[in-house]
Enzyme design. Sequence first.
Site, mmCIF file in Angstrom:
data_model
loop_
_atom_site.group_PDB
_atom_site.id
_atom_site.type_symbol
_atom_site.label_atom_id
_atom_site.label_comp_id
_atom_site.label_asym_id
_atom_site.label_seq_id
_atom_site.Cartn_x
_atom_site.Cartn_y
_atom_site.Cartn_z
ATOM 1 N N ALA A 104 -1.938 5.677 1.337
ATOM 2 C CA ALA A 104 -3.085 4.808 1.591
ATOM 3 C C ALA A 104 -3.024 4.204 2.990
ATOM 4 C CB ALA A 104 -3.135 3.692 0.548
ATOM 5 N N LEU A 150 0.859 -1.175 0.000
ATOM 6 C CA LEU A 150 0.000 0.000 0.000
ATOM 7 C C LEU A 150 0.895 1.225 0.000
ATOM 8 C CD1 LEU A 150 -2.835 -0.708 2.615
ATOM 9 C CD2 LEU A 150 -3.174 -0.134 0.215
ATOM 10 N N ASP A 151 0.552 2.215 -0.811
ATOM 11 C CA ASP A 151 1.326 3.456 -0.823
ATOM 12 C C ASP A 151 1.274 4.134 0.537
ATOM 13 O OD1 ASP A 151 1.929 3.122 -3.476
ATOM 14 O OD2 ASP A 151 0.270 4.368 -4.188
ATOM 15 N N PRO A 152 2.282 4.950 0.882
ATOM 16 C CA PRO A 152 2.210 5.730 2.124
ATOM 17 C C PRO A 152 0.940 6.565 2.213
ATOM 18 C CG PRO A 152 4.433 5.796 1.244
ATOM 19 C CD PRO A 152 3.590 5.098 0.202
#
Length: 311
Positions: A50, A46-48
């Site tokens: 998100a 997950l992206d930072p």
Amino acid sequence: MGRRRKGRAVSGILVLDKPLERSSNSAMIVARAIYKAVKAGHTGALDPLASGVLPICFGEATKFSQYLLDADKVYRTTVIVGERRSTGDAEGEIIAEADASALTREAVEAVLSQFRGDILQVPPMHSALKRDGKPLYELARRGLEVEREARPVTISRLELESFVPGERAEVSLLVHCSKGTYIRSLAEDIGEALGLGGYVAALRRLQAGPFEESQALSFEQLQPLRDREAFDELDTLLLPLDSALQHIPAVSLSDTTADFLVQGQAVFVPKLPEGPLLRLYRGGDAQPQFMGIGEILDDGRVTPRRLLANM
């Protein structure tokens, strides 16, 4: 010989509620430290930007992390329409603007129909996909852009949950998608289809495979237990190794048949369910012991694919 890693030989799956502003790898490292686990791995970054459901596999559970990587995901995202960003999300620089004041909910609904079902999607430059051994995001940070091949993905569900009109319209979407789907690309493509541009302003993962938001635990819930070294309590929060594999048919094996499998031999199993993979259990129906994953061969025998240690 390599140096033995220190820690607890704990096995199981933690459904972590990953916080914002932290990478998935960083979150996994913190979770491993809380559990003092020898081995850990996450199951789909997950992206930072998100937050949300990030299953963390400890110990023997890491053998089955691939089955979570391949699983469908469910997200809730807020897309800002009327602006394009260099990264496709709120962290990027503004590269184009348009007035979305005339945009209506009906117009958004009409465009969403284009993105349901099986579609082709071009991965974003700001992604971990590699080109010549280097992640694309490294090239993007140097101002480089390379051609990316469109890849097939499936959007099983795409619902407009809310719409706030304005010069920068806010569109809230619920997305159920296959592995490899980039929500940033979806947001950009929807914005492009509307002729106004768009980017992801907020993103939360609600489900990864069988694991849901209601099961997710935060660091704020886990850390007090670690501070008290209440490892027994922490361990009770872990889900069983086979909880990630419930979509795979199961068979129970006699001790003799199980022993042959453990030795690497293919075995005949009566009344096999549909394959090609099987969850394998040793023992009867009372307290079957999970062994791992087997594969059905063309001749009808079952061969070990991924077994737990000490079986």
